[in-house]
Each structure stands twice: as C-alpha cells, then as structure tokens.
Design a protein around this motif. Structure first.
Motif, PDB file in Angstrom:
ATOM      1  N   THR A 256       0.844  -1.199   0.000  1.00  0.00           N
ATOM      2  CA  THR A 256       0.000   0.000   0.000  1.00  0.00           C
ATOM      3  C   THR A 256       0.877   1.245   0.000  1.00  0.00           C
ATOM      4  OG1 THR A 256      -1.539  -1.267   1.342  1.00  0.00           O
ATOM      5  CG2 THR A 256      -2.016   1.056   1.074  1.00  0.00           C
ATOM      6  N   HIS A 257       1.439   1.568  -1.146  1.00  0.00           N
ATOM      7  CA  HIS A 257       2.374   2.692  -1.238  1.00  0.00           C
ATOM      8  C   HIS A 257       1.698   3.879  -1.902  1.00  0.00           C
ATOM      9  CE1 HIS A 257       5.193  -0.302  -0.022  1.00  0.00           C
ATOM     10  NE2 HIS A 257       4.981  -1.008  -1.106  1.00  0.00           N
ATOM     11  N   SER A 271       8.839   6.946   2.087  1.00  0.00           N
ATOM     12  CA  SER A 271       8.181   6.612   3.344  1.00  0.00           C
ATOM     13  C   SER A 271       6.995   5.719   3.017  1.00  0.00           C
ATOM     14  CB  SER A 271       7.718   7.879   4.059  1.00  0.00           C
ATOM     15  OG  SER A 271       7.011   7.570   5.243  1.00  0.00           O
ATOM     16  N   ALA A 272       6.967   4.518   3.601  1.00  0.00           N
ATOM     17  CA  ALA A 272       5.946   3.528   3.261  1.00  0.00           C
ATOM     18  C   ALA A 272       5.240   3.039   4.520  1.00  0.00           C
ATOM     19  CB  ALA A 272       6.574   2.352   2.522  1.00  0.00           C
ATOM     20  N   GLY A 273       3.912   2.966   4.439  1.00  0.00           N
ATOM     21  CA  GLY A 273       3.122   2.605   5.608  1.00  0.00           C
ATOM     22  C   GLY A 273       3.221   1.160   6.017  1.00  0.00           C
ATOM     23  N   ASP A 274       3.127   0.231   5.061  1.00  0.00           N
ATOM     24  CA  ASP A 274       3.221  -1.179   5.442  1.00  0.00           C
ATOM     25  C   ASP A 274       4.362  -1.867   4.696  1.00  0.00           C
ATOM     26  OD1 ASP A 274       2.159  -1.211   2.937  1.00  0.00           O
ATOM     27  OD2 ASP A 274       0.459  -2.496   3.402  1.00  0.00           O
ATOM     28  N   GLY A 275       5.383  -1.106   4.390  1.00  0.00           N
ATOM     29  CA  GLY A 275       6.573  -1.653   3.775  1.00  0.00           C
ATOM     30  C   GLY A 275       7.760  -1.480   4.694  1.00  0.00           C
ATOM     31  N   LYS A 293      21.049   3.120   2.358  1.00  0.00           N
ATOM     32  CA  LYS A 293      21.899   3.856   3.281  1.00  0.00           C
ATOM     33  C   LYS A 293      21.375   3.762   4.699  1.00  0.00           C
ATOM     34  CE  LYS A 293      23.925   8.491   3.928  1.00  0.00           C
ATOM     35  NZ  LYS A 293      23.969   9.867   3.382  1.00  0.00           N
ATOM     36  N   TRP A 294      20.070   3.986   4.900  1.00  0.00           N
ATOM     37  CA  TRP A 294      19.467   3.809   6.223  1.00  0.00           C
ATOM     38  C   TRP A 294      17.989   3.472   6.096  1.00  0.00           C
ATOM     39  CZ3 TRP A 294      15.447   7.102   6.688  1.00  0.00           C
ATOM     40  CH2 TRP A 294      15.545   8.400   6.184  1.00  0.00           C
ATOM     41  N   GLN A 295      17.433   3.024   7.215  1.00  0.00           N
ATOM     42  CA  GLN A 295      16.025   2.665   7.278  1.00  0.00           C
ATOM     43  C   GLN A 295      15.483   3.054   8.648  1.00  0.00           C
ATOM     44  OE1 GLN A 295      14.088  -1.614   7.458  1.00  0.00           O
ATOM     45  NE2 GLN A 295      14.697  -1.171   5.356  1.00  0.00           N
ATOM     46  N   ASN A 296      14.275   3.635   8.662  1.00  0.00           N
ATOM     47  CA  ASN A 296      13.632   4.018   9.917  1.00  0.00           C
ATOM     48  C   ASN A 296      12.170   3.561   9.870  1.00  0.00           C
ATOM     49  OD1 ASN A 296      12.315   5.273  12.068  1.00  0.00           O
ATOM     50  ND2 ASN A 296      13.516   7.147  11.925  1.00  0.00           N
ATOM     51  N   PRO A 297      11.824   2.462  10.571  1.00  0.00           N
ATOM     52  CA  PRO A 297      10.459   1.930  10.514  1.00  0.00           C
ATOM     53  C   PRO A 297       9.405   2.864  11.097  1.00  0.00           C
ATOM     54  CG  PRO A 297      11.744   0.789  12.188  1.00  0.00           C
ATOM     55  CD  PRO A 297      12.708   1.630  11.415  1.00  0.00           C
ATOM     56  N   ASP A 298       9.796   3.856  11.910  1.00  0.00           N
ATOM     57  CA  ASP A 298       8.823   4.788  12.483  1.00  0.00           C
ATOM     58  C   ASP A 298       8.347   5.834  11.476  1.00  0.00           C
ATOM     59  OD1 ASP A 298       8.778   3.614  14.988  1.00  0.00           O
ATOM     60  OD2 ASP A 298      10.470   4.807  15.712  1.00  0.00           O
ATOM     61  N   PHE A 299       9.092   6.001  10.397  1.00  0.00           N
ATOM     62  CA  PHE A 299       8.702   6.960   9.365  1.00  0.00           C
ATOM     63  C   PHE A 299       7.827   6.215   8.353  1.00  0.00           C
ATOM     64  CE2 PHE A 299      10.178  10.127   5.924  1.00  0.00           C
ATOM     65  CZ  PHE A 299       9.203  11.035   6.289  1.00  0.00           C
ATOM     66  N   ASP A 300       6.573   5.961   8.758  1.00  0.00           N
ATOM     67  CA  ASP A 300       5.731   4.983   8.067  1.00  0.00           C
ATOM     68  C   ASP A 300       4.446   5.598   7.512  1.00  0.00           C
ATOM     69  OD1 ASP A 300       4.577   5.495  10.511  1.00  0.00           O
ATOM     70  OD2 ASP A 300       4.108   3.416  10.975  1.00  0.00           O
ATOM     71  N   SER A 301       4.556   6.703   6.830  1.00  0.00           N
ATOM     72  CA  SER A 301       3.391   7.360   6.241  1.00  0.00           C
ATOM     73  C   SER A 301       2.809   6.499   5.125  1.00  0.00           C
ATOM     74  CB  SER A 301       3.797   8.727   5.693  1.00  0.00           C
ATOM     75  OG  SER A 301       2.792   9.244   4.857  1.00  0.00           O
ATOM     76  N   TYR A 302       1.486   6.363   5.131  1.00  0.00           N
ATOM     77  CA  TYR A 302       0.817   5.605   4.076  1.00  0.00           C
ATOM     78  C   TYR A 302       0.641   6.423   2.800  1.00  0.00           C
ATOM     79  CZ  TYR A 302      -0.528   1.210   6.326  1.00  0.00           C
ATOM     80  OH  TYR A 302      -0.518  -0.035   6.880  1.00  0.00           O
TER      81      TYR A 302
END
Length: 413
Positions: A256-257, A271-275, A293-302
């Motif tokens: 759901t991007h 920024s991906a909500g369920d990815g 380079k980096w990943q932040n699971p809290d930045f999860d906007s749908y």
C-alpha cells in the motif's frame, strides 16, 4: 512587404492559441514544495480569508489542479466521474464526464489531474486514462488500462497522477506484460512497455529522475520500487518491499504505497506505511544501481506525503501519530510534534499540515524545533480528509469530499 504580412499573420495566429498551462501533483516538482513567497506567517483565529468555495464537485479525494489561470477538479456523482473547470474566482466554465468512477470502498475520484500545455490528463479509479483539451473540455483520447494493457485494479482503485514530460506520459496499468507503460501524450500511442515484476499497481505516481546522463522513471508497484529507463523502458534497478513490523520480513506485506519517492543530490528517499518504513537509497553516479543507506520503521506514512528541506525530511508517522523531523544523513528523528496523522506540504519556510480530522495547521520548523503557529478547522465537505492541499499565487486550496475552498494566505505588500 510579403514578409511583414507573413509575420503579422503568425502573430495573430499565435495570439489566438490558448495559453499553455501547467499544474502537477504536489507542486511543480512533485515533491510537496511550493515556490511561493510573501505568505502569512500566522493566521487569524478562524483561519485565512475564504475567497470562494464550491460545494458540489462530487465525491473524491483528488487534489485540485491549479494553473496560473484556472482550477480543474474531479469528482464522482451517481457512479460517473466528472472533470470540472473553474476560473480563479470560482466560476464554473465547463463540466465533462470522463466515464465510470470508483464506487466501492472510499468511493470517489483518486488521482489528481495533470495540466500540461493545452491538455489536462487524468486517470480514473477504474483505470480510464483520459486526455482533455483545456480550452473546450473535449476529450482528445482515452485508454482503458484494463482492457488495452491487461491492467489489474488494486483493492482501493487506481490512484495515480500521470507523469507527463515533453511528449511522453508514464502510467502503471499493473499488468503481467504491460506493467509500466509510456505513451505519446498527444495521441496515446504506446512508446514502450516494461514488464518489471508483474505486480499490481500501488497507489503511487511516477517520478522523473535525472542522474548525470541517465534519465529514469521511479515508481512503486505493489511490492517493488522500480527504476526504469525513461527513453527505452528497460528495468535498470529495483528495491523490494517487506514489512519491518513482521519478524520474518516476507515479501508480499508491503503493498500500500501512496507516497512518491523524493530524489535530491543522488539520494532517493521514501516513506511507506506497510513496507520498509522510511528509507534512504543512494543512487550510483551513473544511475545504474542503488544501495540502501538507512532505514527508519517509524517513518511509516501511508499516503500523506513528506517534504525534503534543508537536509530534513518532514512527514507524519502512521503508528505513532505525529509529525516527524528526520535527519537525512542517518534517518534519526530529531524532533516530533503531536499532530495526529496528516498531509505535509511546504511553502515559504513553513509547513502546512492537514490532519485526517480536518484541522489545517501552520507549523514553523526553524531551529530543529517544530512549533504550531496557527490552525483552523475545515468543517465543510464530506467523508475523509485525504486530499492534499495546493498552494498557488498566494491561495491555499483545500478539498474535502464534495467541497473545495480557496483561502487567501498572501501577506500584505
């Protein structure tokens, strides 16, 4: 004498031609940043002055397309989709039907129209891709993404704004063979087709990327972010989606991007909500490969969008319902503000945040500290607050279901 007559005739003919117009999804660069200046730094208690409003544009979640002279909006009524044209005072100039519109879950129009020259392009929730004349409203051509390209409607309907550049238009039918296609924007003829992975479409609009001599299309399908050669349709690179909230990280959970990726200085952010949440991908100098380079699971906007300004990403979290400021170098949260979920755009050094509860907030992001300056409630309209606001020539346009309001945010002088 003959030369003067020819020149005079050419000038008369040129004067009779409609003036070229331009309006794109989330601003002129598709990144949520509006190049406006001299805007209000605070609003009156009840919000900015309302200039005009329309309360019968039909059901929908698409943003208005605003050129320097006109406003175009789409809406659904009795299962039919309509494209409406207004002047800048809110007077309706024409209203044309473009076909059957989405009436299942969250009924209404989806993708925002794109105005390019003398044409306006839109894709309905049912996959009807249309080109209209901006002057008359006449339909120039149309393509059914399902029947002509084997496309697959995703569960919430097609939600794309066509990518238009020069004489080319890119759209994602989502078919097994014609997964992503480029068409001639003037007649709809197929230029190239990319099979990619055969995923069904995401709720995502394609982006154009220029990295040295390499020109690319960046777009999400259900489970992949794709990098496609702009000229040939060749798949150059891809990035698979998983769900970081799941321990097994199986492919097939992040479909759901709604946010387009944003490219700047060799970095591609999304920024991906369920990815994968928030991710920074470094594009190779030749544009032929990517590296995470980096990943932040809290930045999860749908689907609420985010902006990149001064080495900061600003956007809303979904699980943690707040506005986040992310350091582009390492992906760490440097500040947050309790706002709830909402849409993020930027203009004149300020954040405009439109919550899913209908609150418009003006937020000052200076000195790494997010601070709400002003706000007002949008009480008119119907259904969910999902449409992205638009800023053009000192006017803030906000759509809520069948309602469109135009508010003056220009500072005096």
């Amino acid at each position: 004498m003959k030369t003067n007559l020819i020149l005079g005739a050419a000038l008369v003919l040129s004067a009779c031609q409609p003036k070229a117009e331009y309006s794109d999804w989330r601003g002129e660069s598709r990144n949520g940043i509006y190049s406006e200046t001299n805007l209000l730094k605070s609003w009156p208690e009840n919000g900015p002055q309302l200039i005009w409003e329309a309360d019968s544009i039909g059901n929908g979640y698409s943003s208005p397309a605003v050129s320097d002279r006109f406003v175009y909006a789409t809406g659904e009524a009795d299962s039919t989709g309509y494209l409406v044209k207004y002047d800048l005072k809110g007077n309706q100039l024409w209203n044309v039907a473009y076909g059957k519109e989405w009436t299942k879950n969250f009924p209404g129009s989806r993708g925002t129209p794109v105005v390019y020259g003398q044409e306006v392009y839109l894709c309905s929730g049912m996959g009807e891709l249309c080109c209209f004349d901006t002057e008359s409203g006449e339909k120039r051509w149309s393509k059914d993404l399902q029947t002509e390209f084997g496309g697959v409607i995703p569960r919430f309907g097609y939600s794309q704004s066509p990518l238009v550049k020069d004489d080319q238009l890119v759209i994602v039918p989502g078919g097994a063979e014609h997964n992503v296609v480029a068409l001639n924007r003037l007649n709809g003829d197929l230029i190239w087709s990319c099979k990619a992975f055969g995923d069904w479409p995401a709720y995502n609009s394609a982006e154009f990327i220029q990295q040295e001599d390499e020109q690319l299309v960046s777009v999400f399908t259900a489970y992949h972010l794709l990098g496609i050669d702009w000229k040939t349709g060749e798949l150059v690179w891809s990035h698979e989606q998983t769900n970081t909230a799941l321990e097994d990280r199986k492919q097939g959970n992040g479909d759901t991007h709604g946010n387009p990726a944003v490219f700047a200085d060799g970095q591609l952010y999304y920024s991906a909500g369920d990815g994968n949440g928030g991710v920074d991908l470094q594009l190779a100098a030749d544009g032929k490969s990517i590296a995470e380079k980096w990943q932040n699971p809290d930045f999860d906007s749908y689907m609420t969008g985010f902006v990149l300004v001064n080495n900061r990403l600003y956007g809303a979290g979904h699980r943690k319902q707040q506005l986040l400021a992310i350091d582009c170098d390492n992906g760490e949260v440097v500040d947050s503000l309790k706002t709830g979920r909402g849409i993020t755009i930027w203009a004149d050094d300020m954040i405009y945040f439109y919550t899913d509860k209908g609150k418009l907030e003006l937020i000052d992001p200076n000195e790494n500290q997010l601070k709400e300056v002003s706000s007002f409630e949008l009480k008119n309209g119907t259904r969910e607050h999902f449409a992205h606001p638009v800023i053009r020539d000192g006017i803030l346009y906000v759509r809520h279901g069948n309602y469109l309001g135009a508010y003056s945010i220009k500072a005096e002088g």
